[in-house]
Design an enzyme around this catalytic site. Sequence first.
Site, mmCIF file in Angstrom:
data_model
loop_
_atom_site.group_PDB
_atom_site.id
_atom_site.type_symbol
_atom_site.label_atom_id
_atom_site.label_comp_id
_atom_site.label_asym_id
_atom_site.label_seq_id
_atom_site.Cartn_x
_atom_site.Cartn_y
_atom_site.Cartn_z
ATOM 1 N N SER A 128 0.791 -1.253 -0.007
ATOM 2 C CA SER A 128 0.235 0.069 -0.139
ATOM 3 C C SER A 128 0.927 1.258 0.216
ATOM 4 C CB SER A 128 -0.814 -0.139 1.157
ATOM 5 O OG SER A 128 -1.922 0.896 1.191
ATOM 6 N N LEU A 129 0.435 2.309 0.176
ATOM 7 C CA LEU A 129 1.258 3.569 0.184
ATOM 8 C C LEU A 129 0.822 4.493 1.543
ATOM 9 C CD1 LEU A 129 0.519 5.172 -3.184
ATOM 10 C CD2 LEU A 129 2.882 4.245 -2.284
ATOM 11 N N GLU A 159 2.652 12.133 -9.265
ATOM 12 C CA GLU A 159 1.644 11.367 -10.049
ATOM 13 C C GLU A 159 0.222 11.586 -9.503
ATOM 14 O OE1 GLU A 159 2.842 7.494 -9.534
ATOM 15 O OE2 GLU A 159 4.628 7.836 -10.721
ATOM 16 N N LYS A 161 -3.235 10.310 -8.036
ATOM 17 C CA LYS A 161 -3.467 8.968 -7.458
ATOM 18 C C LYS A 161 -4.804 8.507 -8.070
ATOM 19 C CE LYS A 161 -3.693 6.932 -2.969
ATOM 20 N NZ LYS A 161 -5.185 6.337 -3.211
ATOM 21 N N CYS A 458 -49.539 3.915 -8.610
ATOM 22 C CA CYS A 458 -50.511 3.201 -9.025
ATOM 23 C C CYS A 458 -51.631 2.684 -7.739
ATOM 24 C CB CYS A 458 -50.508 2.197 -9.891
ATOM 25 S SG CYS A 458 -49.581 0.662 -9.191
ATOM 26 N N CYS A 473 -43.372 -2.788 -7.353
ATOM 27 C CA CYS A 473 -44.835 -2.918 -7.763
ATOM 28 C C CYS A 473 -44.954 -3.789 -9.019
ATOM 29 C CB CYS A 473 -45.245 -1.286 -8.302
ATOM 30 S SG CYS A 473 -46.684 -1.503 -9.024
ATOM 31 N N CYS A 478 -49.342 -0.203 -14.167
ATOM 32 C CA CYS A 478 -48.737 0.842 -13.436
ATOM 33 C C CYS A 478 -48.109 2.023 -14.226
ATOM 34 C CB CYS A 478 -47.450 0.523 -12.354
ATOM 35 S SG CYS A 478 -46.676 1.664 -11.532
HETATM 36 ZN ZN LIG Z 1 -47.086 0.848 -9.713
#
Ligand SMILES: [Zn+2]
Length: 718
Positions: A128-129, A159, A161, A458, A473, A478
């Site tokens: 890791s860094l 750079e 990251k 609905c 639903c 709908c």
């Molecule tokens: Zn509905």
Amino acid sequence: MIGVSCYSLFFRGAIVVRVWLLVSMCICLAGSFGVYSTFGDTSKLSEEERGRGRLVELRAEIARHDDLYYRKAAPEISDADYDALKRELHRLEELYPDLQDGLLIVDEIGDDRSGVRGEFRHFAPMLSLEKAYTEEALLSFYDRVLSQLTFEELDCLVEPKVDGMAISVLYERGEFVRAVSRGNGRVGEDVSENVLRIEGLPRRLETESPPERVELRGEVYVSFEGFRRLNEARVAAGEEPFAHPRSLAAGSLKLDDPEVVSERSLSIVFFGYGAFEPVEEAPETQSGFYGLAQSWGIPVLEELRKTRGTEALLAAVREMEERRVLYPFPMDGAVVKIDRADVQRELGLGTSAPRWAMAYKFAEKRVETRLLGIRIQVGRTGLLTPVAELEEIRLGGSSIRRASLHNGGVIERMDLRIGDVVYLERAGEVIPNVVGVNLAKRKSSSTKYVFPDLCPSCGYAAELDEGRVERYCRSSTCPAQAQRKIEHFASSRAVGIEGIGPAKIADLMDAGLVETVADLYLLEVPDLVQAGVGSEAVARKLVSEISGSRAASLWRVLFGLGIPEVGVSRSKKLAAAYGDLAAFARASALDFSPGGRAAEVGFGPVAREAVLAYLSLDENRELIGRLVELGLGARSEVMDTRSEVAGTIFVFTGALEGLSRKEAMALVEAAGAETRSAVSSACDFLVVGKEPGAKLQKARELGVEVIGLEKFRRLLGL
Ligand SMILES: [Zn+2]
């Protein structure tokens, strides 16, 4: 609580389990000695006792977040919060070094292995860094290096990251061998099949004299543009959008279906190496590495800054932070590396990070605002998605009033209540995300939020899905679902009708003119004017746009139908197998068996069943029948699905050297792609020749990929 977590993690058999077991053991032991008890009266504990207890707690918490982040690619807290936990832990570890004795060390790097893929040991550890959160911390790193090695000054390389998923790609004698995830830093998981789907990664290094072995280290990421496109398609398909480009990249590399990976717009970039053999041939500087890798045809980071001295270093880092929003990919800091490789070797590696590099993390963009309400959106598949209505606030250069809350589970986990002051983060500069509640500011009168069990569109009962997280639903009438279906069909990813968005579709539905996508094709200019979509000129243009979409390729029509499990690549395969929409409407289970018409599409049982189930519904067959009558999906152009560009749309501008416009268009069509004369958001590529016209500017505004003649030839395999 701890017992349950141990149990659920047990079968993954990885380091985190070890940590959990030890932590819980330690709590038990400590408890029995009276040092720290999770159940006892803590008010009488001394500061030291509390500190020690907190330390143990923190390790467990960090282990849990590591598991969520690395293995499940579903972090619950922001990077800043995570780093704050880490800092608190380090502070306590310094105070109580006796608790730091080997046994309990939480792996600094985390572990991304899932246990289901092949594992490989890295030739050189993948670390890791170390991270700096202030300029002072960054400068003290530089000073430390100088004083340690008695240099006056040293060149540093700064750079960007990239915020993605770390990857190690092994080449031997110039040939790709495999791609491995970071894993625990020593052993990672084989993700070759998915990584090979990423555009721009060569299988072979472009050199006559490759090293015997090189482990290239880099990052797989998703650009903001790719992220936006993908999420648009997902929302249109009634699916939950991805929260962050990083989790999208990490999650995609873990998928089992490389086909789906191809649709995820992944990119890859390299910025270093692990093993390099023979070591004498390794580049002498970090900047030298970039030159070498580039000459091999390896995608590398751009916008690097070489600096000498503290002032130049700070200037470079500040400039990068200011320009942060201009980067097309998520970046969360700047990485400072000592440029000379011999100095790097002399400094060596720490247990979890090299001593010659430092990540300078930019401040997170986080604000507080009030949650005014929760609106429930109904998706195309009937999925109910809660959306936070927020007091307007500026964040990352734009004002925000809304944020997706994803599902009821998220609301419940945060115990989000209307009227709460919430923390809002702009994850990856794209989607604002509610990440927590400021409980100190909660009103005592607030009440728990209850997710509605009726569809707001609905009124039909909204059922919980099998996972008991999402509500759907299931009504077939709908109105909200019907509207989303039309929006999806008309979207640029499907048949691409320009000038018809959600508002106009709602107007047309309210006026009773449109119920399904087929009705769009019967609209006439006076209807549109009467429905209030705009002037006669607007209406005329819209009618011609709608009519023009009849010529859309079959795969676009199939994708537009929104068949569950059928995305762009499967739509293309179905189109190639059936040739026209009428034939597809007659698809049967037999077609998918060996020797059948669609045997070659290679669908698994889930996708196959989804297609057949879709076609078994009367309403769907009726819709397809009407579309066939209207002349849609009749384009039986030969679709070469092996071609990388099949189904894409090209536009040209400027003179192409050695190629007439007509020839270029013929080449595009031969590859199963299409050409258009004007740039729109439906286009995939603008090919730029000499003296390009206004199309270039337009393409840039719309985010259409701009390519030169060379890339054009390469895409078409010429
Ligand atoms: Zn509905």
